[in-house]
Design a protein around this motif. Sequence first.
Motif, PDB file in Angstrom:
ATOM      1  N   UNK A 153       0.817  -1.223   0.000  1.00 29.50           N
ATOM      2  CA  UNK A 153       0.000   0.000   0.000  1.00 29.50           C
ATOM      3  C   UNK A 153       0.839   1.255   0.000  1.00 29.50           C
ATOM      4  N   UNK A 154       0.246   2.295  -0.567  1.00 28.57           N
ATOM      5  CA  UNK A 154       0.865   3.620  -0.518  1.00 28.57           C
ATOM      6  C   UNK A 154      -0.286   4.604  -0.641  1.00 28.57           C
ATOM      7  N   UNK A 155       0.022   5.898  -0.720  1.00 27.84           N
ATOM      8  CA  UNK A 155      -1.076   6.809  -1.013  1.00 27.84           C
ATOM      9  C   UNK A 155      -0.593   7.993  -1.820  1.00 27.84           C
TER      10      UNK A 155
ATOM     11  N   UNK B 206      -5.967   5.952  -2.038  1.00 26.33           N
ATOM     12  CA  UNK B 206      -5.226   4.761  -1.590  1.00 26.33           C
ATOM     13  C   UNK B 206      -4.684   4.035  -2.817  1.00 26.33           C
ATOM     14  N   UNK B 207      -3.419   3.692  -2.776  1.00 27.08           N
ATOM     15  CA  UNK B 207      -2.824   2.931  -3.877  1.00 27.08           C
ATOM     16  C   UNK B 207      -2.522   1.523  -3.371  1.00 27.08           C
TER      17      UNK B 207
ATOM     18  N   UNK C  62     -11.499   6.707  -4.873  1.00 26.30           N
ATOM     19  CA  UNK C  62     -10.735   6.769  -3.619  1.00 26.30           C
ATOM     20  C   UNK C  62      -9.604   5.760  -3.580  1.00 26.30           C
ATOM     21  N   UNK C  63      -9.699   4.743  -4.436  1.00 24.99           N
ATOM     22  CA  UNK C  63      -8.674   3.695  -4.437  1.00 24.99           C
ATOM     23  C   UNK C  63      -8.252   3.398  -5.871  1.00 24.99           C
TER      24      UNK C  63
ATOM     25  N   UNK D  14     -10.266   1.531 -12.140  1.00 25.61           N
ATOM     26  CA  UNK D  14      -9.865   1.437 -10.740  1.00 25.61           C
ATOM     27  C   UNK D  14      -9.188   0.137 -10.354  1.00 25.61           C
ATOM     28  N   UNK D  15      -9.091  -0.805 -11.278  1.00 24.23           N
ATOM     29  CA  UNK D  15      -8.549  -2.136 -10.966  1.00 24.23           C
ATOM     30  C   UNK D  15      -7.766  -2.654 -12.184  1.00 24.23           C
ATOM     31  N   UNK D  16      -6.617  -2.072 -12.403  1.00 26.86           N
ATOM     32  CA  UNK D  16      -5.782  -2.525 -13.520  1.00 26.86           C
ATOM     33  C   UNK D  16      -5.275  -3.935 -13.253  1.00 26.86           C
TER      34      UNK D  16
END
Length: 865
Positions: free
Chosen positions: A189-191, A201-202, A239-240, A258-260
């Motif tokens: 995780x990162x941001x 949120x990454x 957001x994510x 949002x979901x690669x």
Amino acid sequence: HLIERVALDIALDPEATRVRARLKVRPNPAAQSPMPARTLVLDGEGLALEAIKLSGRRLGSEAYELTSQALIIHDIPDRAFTLEITSVCNPSANKALSGLYRSRGIYCTQCEAQGFRRLSYFLDRPDVLAVYETRIEAHRDEAPILLSNGNRLARGRLAGGRHFALWHDPHPKPSYLFALVGGDLAVVRDRFVTMSGRRVRLEIYVEPGKEDRCAWAMECLKRAMRWDEEKFGREYDLDTFMIVAVSDFNMGAMENKGLNIFNDKLILASPETATDETYAAIESVIAHEYFHNWTGNRITCRDWFQLCLKEGLTVFRDQEFSADVRSGVVQRIDDVRRLKAHQFPEDAGPLAHPVRPEKYIEINNFYTATVYQKGAELCRMIRTIVGDEGFRKGMDLYFERHDGEATTVEAFIACFEDATGCDLAQFMQWYRQAGTPELVARFTYDPKARAAMLDVEQVLLPTPGQARKRPLHIPLALGLVGPDGRDLPLKLAGGERVADGVLHLTRRRQSFRFVDVPARPVPSLLRGFSAPVNLTIDLSDGELLFLMGHDSDLYNRWQAAETLALRLASRITAAIRAGKQARPGLAYARTLGELLADEALEPAYRARLLTLPSEAEIARHIGRDVDPGAIHRARRRLMALVARALYHPLVAAYEAAATPGPYSPDAASAGRRALGAAVLQLLAATGRKAEVARVARHYARARSMTERTAALGLLVDIKGPERERALTDFYRRFKDDHIVIDKWFAFQAISALPETLETVAALTRHELFSIRNPNKVRALVGAFAMSNPLQFHRPDGAGYAFVAERVLEIDRFNPQLAARLLSAFKSWKVLEPVRQRLARQQLRRIARRKTLSRDVYDIVTRMLA
Ligand code: TRP
Ligand code: ZN
């Protein structure tokens, strides 16, 4: 009809995944017919239908028809209604990797272009935009992680060790952008704080144990997000942002909202396992998929004919990103080399098609170099024509006008016209006409009149289905290089100045007269490769050497070196075939030596200068009656000649390139390693014992995968104990790493040694090889067919036969992959007659199979037409 809302309820199971889809359907108010249609045809493939309810009422079998491709529902209401369809699919049996499948135990989807219909019955076309709510449930042990597009609204435990997650994506999207992932995955995780201050949120999901190889991908993602804000004013909108790495994937990566989802080889990197090229590829693909969020997702394609609308534009954006975070000129050189290596042969052969095709049998076959790379060149030319500022204005207008829509190339072009007042009507022709234009230029100088003449002609050769062509709007960037190496002012007769150094060609033939030219200049045409054309101008070797040494446009300096090298290699090839002695290129070598010593040029750029054109590039330059064997020998000879002429400076450069300290993947360090590797390759070409030993030492002392592969790639061509030792060592180190071991397969597949085909055939039976895994197929069979012209084009035709057999074998379960592999034959018509006949035999053999997939059928029939 339109579908505005989709509620999916998906119960994951390895063999029988049940999907219940609730669809809100309504007649399309923009439909052509005055009356709403009373039948609804939904796409669906490989699904077992369990039940249909229309507005809550269960339909009997008389109310619908089922074919292998569609569900046809009769007597539907003439107003909005709901459909609830329950169907079952088998992810474990799905080896086509389209729809829902399992990769190393991970459930994942691939819906572009037409995969959603393998998950559920639907209007599976890009202009049907819907809001999705997705509930996924699975066994907790099997799939502790459950992901889909958008935001997670809820999750919880269920009876029997199962659990669920509920996702909602507020952005209306076409079905091809839907995604679902389930499995046992670790997360990094990162941001990121967006330009307006929103926190995002990454998350990168990978196989447990691989978390420490995600750092680079995460850094690249943050850089790409910032760049899109700064260069295009585009901010992320959920957001994510999630990325999932999977091991079985038909292409590089996919931009699902949002979901690669990524091929894991384009996420995971560490200095010991990834080369500098891999680091750069990760950077560019992460950026590419992220950039799709605006160019592709927020604004999508009305139909698949418009594919270049998202792909060409997004490639252009990722190229610009890489140019900004790395070296602009080196990036341009690499992009043009790729274009010429892949797109130009496509455009010159039987598979040629316009950037926007007018017809297709199988859309998957149009994810081509033409749509992607030439498509990107068209965006670049638009920028050249309207200028940087105009380009940004046009892009802003495009985002403003078409956000949330499924649109067309015309609408895109109109934005630049409306924002700048430029007329792009003629430019549109680039989207419709296939084939690489030939630009034939003649340059003369009149010392008495102090004037220079440039005559240019556009030659537009026929391509399949397009006999006659119209002239194109071609931006021609140029300079006139004076005897002192400096650019002379560009002043046209009549006093007009050449704005931005760009001439605009719009007619078949045009002449330009330059005045006040004090001395005979050397013309430097097509600077920065301002248009995707084949330029011919009869410059002498001496003039090319002059440009190599002096052109202020660094791209064209490299291009001059390349052109001269291609010329020399072609002459040597012709001499070899005629059994004559070849004329050496000593002056070329000498100028290369001067450039090698020029510290003002960055190492990555010097590395590109020292890397001689590939065999494929030489073949393309020769163009017809191609003999890959002679080309291979000619290229070797030219390298040896350069290496012997520059031996001492090369040895010095090799020693200077050794970088102390820990590995860093940054572009400057990578550039130094690339220079070292280019020099090493030349030294190895001398064939001297001491140089073979040097390469072996390079391998033994390697501290990074970049250094290791630089040596291994040379050793595989040299029979002897060094080769065997290195291959054995590599295998021992990396046999447990399914990504790295692909390099071991690939290096053996591209070896120049005569027994390579037999080795490749044996390796298809190796315990670590799997014909079902696309990365393995590409590493072994793909590398052999596409990156080993010498052995693929063996004069006995055995290379063709081997690849044809693999195409037929793979076509039974993965048509997309089979069709891509088959495109290795795309230039068969330029071969010399013997090989041409052998290649045709294999193509005919493929065409004779009765049960070909649509994908392979399409390619093979076009190839033989
Ligand atoms: N749209 C993807 C990209 O450009 C590529 C893509 C198209 C793809 N079809 C695919 C990826 C099928 C995997 C499988 O990034
Ligand atoms: Zn793309």
